[in-house]
Design a protein around this motif. Structure first.
Motif, PDB file in Angstrom:
ATOM      1  N   ARG A  40      -0.719 -13.992 110.121  1.00  0.00           N
ATOM      2  CA  ARG A  40      -2.163 -14.284 110.097  1.00  0.00           C
ATOM      3  C   ARG A  40      -2.628 -14.539 108.661  1.00  0.00           C
ATOM      4  N   ALA A  41      -2.139 -13.733 107.718  1.00  0.00           N
ATOM      5  CA  ALA A  41      -2.508 -13.929 106.309  1.00  0.00           C
ATOM      6  C   ALA A  41      -2.025 -15.288 105.809  1.00  0.00           C
ATOM      7  N   ILE A  42      -0.795 -15.643 106.157  1.00  0.00           N
ATOM      8  CA  ILE A  42      -0.243 -16.934 105.728  1.00  0.00           C
ATOM      9  C   ILE A  42      -1.006 -18.080 106.388  1.00  0.00           C
ATOM     10  N   ALA A  43      -1.320 -17.934 107.669  1.00  0.00           N
ATOM     11  CA  ALA A  43      -2.086 -18.980 108.372  1.00  0.00           C
ATOM     12  C   ALA A  43      -3.464 -19.161 107.745  1.00  0.00           C
ATOM     13  N   THR A  44      -4.060 -18.080 107.276  1.00  0.00           N
ATOM     14  CA  THR A  44      -5.380 -18.183 106.641  1.00  0.00           C
ATOM     15  C   THR A  44      -5.316 -19.077 105.406  1.00  0.00           C
ATOM     16  N   LEU A  45      -4.299 -18.870 104.573  1.00  0.00           N
ATOM     17  CA  LEU A  45      -4.120 -19.742 103.402  1.00  0.00           C
ATOM     18  C   LEU A  45      -3.967 -21.199 103.830  1.00  0.00           C
ATOM     19  N   HIS A  46      -3.127 -21.447 104.821  1.00  0.00           N
ATOM     20  CA  HIS A  46      -2.829 -22.818 105.241  1.00  0.00           C
ATOM     21  C   HIS A  46      -3.970 -23.457 106.029  1.00  0.00           C
ATOM     22  N   SER A  47      -4.899 -22.658 106.510  1.00  0.00           N
ATOM     23  CA  SER A  47      -6.032 -23.232 107.249  1.00  0.00           C
ATOM     24  C   SER A  47      -6.921 -24.091 106.351  1.00  0.00           C
ATOM     25  N   PHE A  48      -6.798 -23.928 105.052  1.00  0.00           N
ATOM     26  CA  PHE A  48      -7.586 -24.742 104.116  1.00  0.00           C
ATOM     27  C   PHE A  48      -6.958 -26.097 103.825  1.00  0.00           C
ATOM     28  N   ARG A  49      -5.856 -26.410 104.481  1.00  0.00           N
ATOM     29  CA  ARG A  49      -5.167 -27.670 104.187  1.00  0.00           C
ATOM     30  C   ARG A  49      -5.894 -28.900 104.712  1.00  0.00           C
ATOM     31  N   PHE A  50      -6.972 -28.715 105.434  1.00  0.00           N
ATOM     32  CA  PHE A  50      -7.810 -29.861 105.786  1.00  0.00           C
ATOM     33  C   PHE A  50      -8.247 -30.586 104.521  1.00  0.00           C
ATOM     34  N   PHE A  51      -8.258 -29.849 103.411  1.00  0.00           N
ATOM     35  CA  PHE A  51      -8.670 -30.406 102.128  1.00  0.00           C
ATOM     36  C   PHE A  51      -7.795 -31.579 101.706  1.00  0.00           C
ATOM     37  N   GLY A  52      -6.565 -31.666 102.227  1.00  0.00           N
ATOM     38  CA  GLY A  52      -5.669 -32.766 101.874  1.00  0.00           C
ATOM     39  C   GLY A  52      -6.221 -34.135 102.207  1.00  0.00           C
ATOM     40  N   LEU A  53      -7.200 -34.190 103.116  1.00  0.00           N
ATOM     41  CA  LEU A  53      -7.829 -35.485 103.424  1.00  0.00           C
ATOM     42  C   LEU A  53      -8.494 -36.105 102.200  1.00  0.00           C
ATOM     43  N   VAL A  54      -8.688 -35.309 101.152  1.00  0.00           N
ATOM     44  CA  VAL A  54      -9.309 -35.811  99.930  1.00  0.00           C
ATOM     45  C   VAL A  54      -8.502 -36.955  99.321  1.00  0.00           C
ATOM     46  N   PHE A  55      -7.195 -37.015  99.616  1.00  0.00           N
ATOM     47  CA  PHE A  55      -6.371 -38.113  99.098  1.00  0.00           C
ATOM     48  C   PHE A  55      -6.858 -39.478  99.605  1.00  0.00           C
ATOM     49  N   LEU A  56      -7.636 -39.483 100.682  1.00  0.00           N
ATOM     50  CA  LEU A  56      -8.119 -40.731 101.271  1.00  0.00           C
ATOM     51  C   LEU A  56      -9.538 -41.103 100.839  1.00  0.00           C
ATOM     52  N   SER A  71      -1.636 -41.411 102.429  1.00  0.00           N
ATOM     53  CA  SER A  71      -1.824 -41.251 103.874  1.00  0.00           C
ATOM     54  C   SER A  71      -0.947 -40.147 104.441  1.00  0.00           C
ATOM     55  N   PHE A  72       0.332 -40.153 104.070  1.00  0.00           N
ATOM     56  CA  PHE A  72       1.244 -39.141 104.589  1.00  0.00           C
ATOM     57  C   PHE A  72       0.792 -37.752 104.152  1.00  0.00           C
ATOM     58  N   ALA A  73       0.449 -37.608 102.875  1.00  0.00           N
ATOM     59  CA  ALA A  73       0.008 -36.311 102.355  1.00  0.00           C
ATOM     60  C   ALA A  73      -1.275 -35.859 103.038  1.00  0.00           C
ATOM     61  N   ALA A  74      -2.224 -36.757 103.180  1.00  0.00           N
ATOM     62  CA  ALA A  74      -3.521 -36.400 103.760  1.00  0.00           C
ATOM     63  C   ALA A  74      -3.389 -35.957 105.208  1.00  0.00           C
ATOM     64  N   TYR A  75      -2.721 -36.752 106.009  1.00  0.00           N
ATOM     65  CA  TYR A  75      -2.643 -36.438 107.437  1.00  0.00           C
ATOM     66  C   TYR A  75      -1.679 -35.294 107.729  1.00  0.00           C
ATOM     67  N   GLY A  76      -0.644 -35.137 106.924  1.00  0.00           N
ATOM     68  CA  GLY A  76       0.250 -33.991 107.095  1.00  0.00           C
ATOM     69  C   GLY A  76      -0.461 -32.682 106.794  1.00  0.00           C
ATOM     70  N   ASP A  77      -1.238 -32.686 105.712  1.00  0.00           N
ATOM     71  CA  ASP A  77      -2.029 -31.496 105.388  1.00  0.00           C
ATOM     72  C   ASP A  77      -3.056 -31.214 106.476  1.00  0.00           C
ATOM     73  N   PHE A  78      -3.724 -32.245 106.930  1.00  0.00           N
ATOM     74  CA  PHE A  78      -4.757 -32.085 107.958  1.00  0.00           C
ATOM     75  C   PHE A  78      -4.160 -31.497 109.236  1.00  0.00           C
ATOM     76  N   ALA A  79      -3.028 -32.023 109.674  1.00  0.00           N
ATOM     77  CA  ALA A  79      -2.376 -31.510 110.889  1.00  0.00           C
ATOM     78  C   ALA A  79      -1.963 -30.051 110.698  1.00  0.00           C
ATOM     79  N   THR A  80      -1.397 -29.743 109.548  1.00  0.00           N
ATOM     80  CA  THR A  80      -0.980 -28.365 109.273  1.00  0.00           C
ATOM     81  C   THR A  80      -2.182 -27.427 109.277  1.00  0.00           C
ATOM     82  N   GLY A  81      -3.248 -27.851 108.626  1.00  0.00           N
ATOM     83  CA  GLY A  81      -4.453 -27.019 108.585  1.00  0.00           C
ATOM     84  C   GLY A  81      -5.045 -26.772 109.961  1.00  0.00           C
ATOM     85  N   LEU A  82      -5.083 -27.816 110.792  1.00  0.00           N
ATOM     86  CA  LEU A  82      -5.610 -27.636 112.152  1.00  0.00           C
ATOM     87  C   LEU A  82      -4.732 -26.687 112.964  1.00  0.00           C
ATOM     88  N   LEU A  83      -3.424 -26.832 112.850  1.00  0.00           N
ATOM     89  CA  LEU A  83      -2.520 -25.930 113.565  1.00  0.00           C
ATOM     90  C   LEU A  83      -2.675 -24.487 113.074  1.00  0.00           C
TER      91      LEU A  83
END
Length: 167
Positions: A40-56, A71-83
Motif C-alpha cells: 500500500r505504501a509503495i502503491a501510494t508513491l506510484h499513484s502520483f505517476r499520472f504526472f508523467g502526462l506532463v511529457f505531452l 508518448s511512451f513515457a507519458a502513457y506508461g506512467d499514466f497507466a501505472t499511476g491508474l493501476l
C-alpha cells in the motif's frame, strides 16, 4: 562537459542517494510491515505517476523532444499511476488488491525499462535540453520508482513463498 555527458552522469548518480536513503530508512521499514501495508505504501508513491502526462504538454518540454520517448513515457506512467490508484481503492478486497499490485508493478517496470530503451535509441542525452521542466523526472523521480518496483516485486515473491514480515 557536454549536456549529454552531464545528463548521463545525472542519470547514473540519481540512483546513489536514493539507494542510500532506501537502504537506511525505507527498506527496513517496508520489511517490518505487514505485506499489504508495505504494498500500500509503495502503491501510494506510484499513484502520483499520472504526472508523467506532463511529457505531452506543449511548452513544458521542448518541441524537439523525441515523440517516441515522450508518448511512451507519458502513457506508461499514466497507466501505472491508474493501476496503483485502483490497487489503493481495492486494499480492503484482497482478491482485487493483489492482482492490481502485481499489475501496476509489472506495467511500471516495463514502462521504466522501455523509457531507458527509447531514451537510448532516440539519443535522449543528446536532446536533454528538450526535457525542459521535466528534466528532473528521470534524474530524481525515476530512480526511486525503479527501486520501489524492485522492492515491491521482491516482497511479492517473498509473500508468495510464505515468508512472514520481519519484526
Amino acid at each position: 562537459m557536454s549536456p549529454a555527458m552531464i545528463f548521463n552522469i545525472h542519470l547514473a548518480l540519481g540512483y546513489v542517494p536514493w539507494l542510500l536513503c532506501f537502504g537506511a530508512y525505507i527498506w527496513p521499514r517496508l520489511r517490518s510491515m505487514e505485506p499489504r501495508e508495505a504494498q500500500r505504501a509503495i502503491a501510494t508513491l506510484h499513484s502520483f505517476r499520472f504526472f508523467g502526462l506532463v511529457f505531452l504538454v506543449p511548452g513544458v518540454t521542448g518541441p524537439d523532444l523525441p515523440g517516441g520517448f515522450a508518448s511512451f513515457a507519458a502513457y506508461g506512467d499514466f497507466a501505472t499511476g491508474l493501476l496503483a490508484m485502483l490497487a489503493l481503492l481495492a486494499v480492503a478486497r484482497p482478491a482485487i488488491f493483489w492482482p492490481l499490485v502485481v499489475a501496476f508493478n509489472l506495467v511500471g517496470v516495463v514502462d521504466l525499462v522501455g523509457d531507458y530503451y527509447h531514451g537510448t535509441m532516440l539519443d535522449l542525452p543528446g536532446h536533454a535540453g528538450q526535457l525542459g521542466a521535466t528534466y528532473a523526472i528521470p534524474i530524481l523521480y525515476v530512480p526511486l520508482l525503479m527501486i520501489t518496483h524492485v522492492a515491491a516485486l521482491y516482497l511479492l515473491v517473498r509473500r508468495g513463498l510464505g515468508e512472514p514480515a520481519a519484526t
